[in-house]
Write an enzyme that holds these catalytic residues in place. Structure first.
Site, PDB file in Angstrom:
ATOM      1  N   VAL A   1      41.825  -2.414 -42.332  1.00  0.00           N
ATOM      2  CA  VAL A   1      40.753  -1.714 -41.614  1.00  0.00           C
ATOM      3  C   VAL A   1      40.110  -0.627 -42.471  1.00  0.00           C
ATOM      4  CG1 VAL A   1      41.840  -2.169 -39.367  1.00  0.00           C
ATOM      5  CG2 VAL A   1      42.358  -0.024 -40.571  1.00  0.00           C
ATOM      6  N   ASP A   2      40.480  -0.555 -43.749  1.00  0.00           N
ATOM      7  CA  ASP A   2      40.046   0.560 -44.590  1.00  0.00           C
ATOM      8  C   ASP A   2      38.663   0.400 -45.209  1.00  0.00           C
ATOM      9  OD1 ASP A   2      40.534  -1.174 -46.924  1.00  0.00           O
ATOM     10  OD2 ASP A   2      42.652  -0.742 -46.564  1.00  0.00           O
TER      11      ASP A   2
ATOM     12  N   HIS B   1      40.803  -7.112 -37.931  1.00  0.00           N
ATOM     13  CA  HIS B   1      41.391  -6.006 -37.173  1.00  0.00           C
ATOM     14  C   HIS B   1      40.409  -4.854 -36.984  1.00  0.00           C
ATOM     15  CE1 HIS B   1      45.770  -7.345 -38.210  1.00  0.00           C
ATOM     16  NE2 HIS B   1      45.293  -7.950 -37.145  1.00  0.00           N
TER      17      HIS B   1
ATOM     18  N   SER C   1      52.767  -9.579 -45.500  1.00  0.00           N
ATOM     19  CA  SER C   1      54.198  -9.870 -45.369  1.00  0.00           C
ATOM     20  C   SER C   1      54.479 -10.915 -44.309  1.00  0.00           C
ATOM     21  CB  SER C   1      54.950  -8.585 -45.014  1.00  0.00           C
ATOM     22  OG  SER C   1      54.555  -8.129 -43.731  1.00  0.00           O
TER      23      SER C   1
END
Length: 246
Positions: free
Chosen positions: A100-101, A116, A188
């Site tokens: 979301v950055d 997201h 992950s």
């Protein structure tokens, strides 16, 4: 790596990528999970929920502004720029990011969906109007209010327990059904969505290449696992792909 790409070069018509927190971590952004996510003794799971916002929107906004301040000091890394180069040269490429950055957009990626959401977007809880207006604790009473209807604004991200945006989800699913090569980068598998999308791609006949420092929950399902940081391994992989165009 080189042998794999040479063998399967005819599968490179439609290339897609899914990126996760690992690529952002290489830019110095904390994962905001576990001990990295602790803020004033709150966990991310305690704050990134609709219930937390309903109970104490000011507290939730304070946490998100703290996160925004951290992210604003970070810059894209070679992994981000390698994806921009792949998009620039390859005629049919698409990126799905969990992050979301906004670093992919900052690097120059245009053919992407932020599944997201984006932490720098402010969205009204009532009318849905979105903006990227800067919010500061020093100048803006928290929680901030919508200029259109005066309801509270919230960060434009998907919280725990919320559904994905229908358009973004359907776009991602359709892309997975029609992709030839899927790059799984720095995720992950602890979030179910990338595993779900990767499985759709695999079931639809795509080849899967994963780049991760450690094996993940779906490493056993990929066709090629490359151990290492995305920013170190991906540029080399993309050079090989672009040197062997279909």
């Amino acid at each position: 790596m080189k042998e794999f790409i040479t063998k399967h070069r005819d599968k490179f018509q439609k290339i897609s990528a899914i990126s996760g927190a690992g690529i952002s971590a290489e830019s110095g952004i904390p994962t905001f999970r576990g001990s990295e996510g602790l803020w004033k003794n709150f966990r991310a799971e305690d704050l990134a929920t609709p219930q937390a916002f309903s109970k104490n929107p000011k507290l939730v906004w304070e946490w998100y502004l703290w996160r925004r301040n951290i992210i604003e000091t970070k810059r894209p890394n070679p992994g981000h720029f390698a994806l921009v180069e792949l998009e620039r040269i390859h005629p049919d490429f698409f990126l799905i990011t969990q992050n979301v950055d906004g670093l992919h957009s900052q690097a120059g990626s245009k053919k992407l969906t932020e599944i997201h959401g984006n932490i720098f977007i402010n969205r009204c809880i009532s009318c849905g109007q979105e903006s990227k207006e800067t919010i500061s604790e020093n100048t803006t009473p928290l929680p901030p209010q919508c200029q259109n209807c005066n309801s509270f604004l919230r960060p434009g991200v998907v919280w725990f327990g919320e559904s994905y945006d229908d358009f973004k989800l359907n776009l991602s699913i359709q892309r997975m059904k029609h992709t030839d090569l899927l790059l799984v980068l720095g995720t992950s598998g602890s979030v179910s969505m990338p595993v779900y999308l990767a499985q759709i791609a695999k079931d639809s006949g795509a080849l899967l290449i994963e780049i991760n420092p450690e094996r993940s929950s779906f490493s056993s399902s990929v066709d090629l696992f490359l151990q290492g940081k995305t920013g170190e391994v991906l540029p080399e992989l993309i050079r090989e792909i672009l040197d062997n165009p279909s």
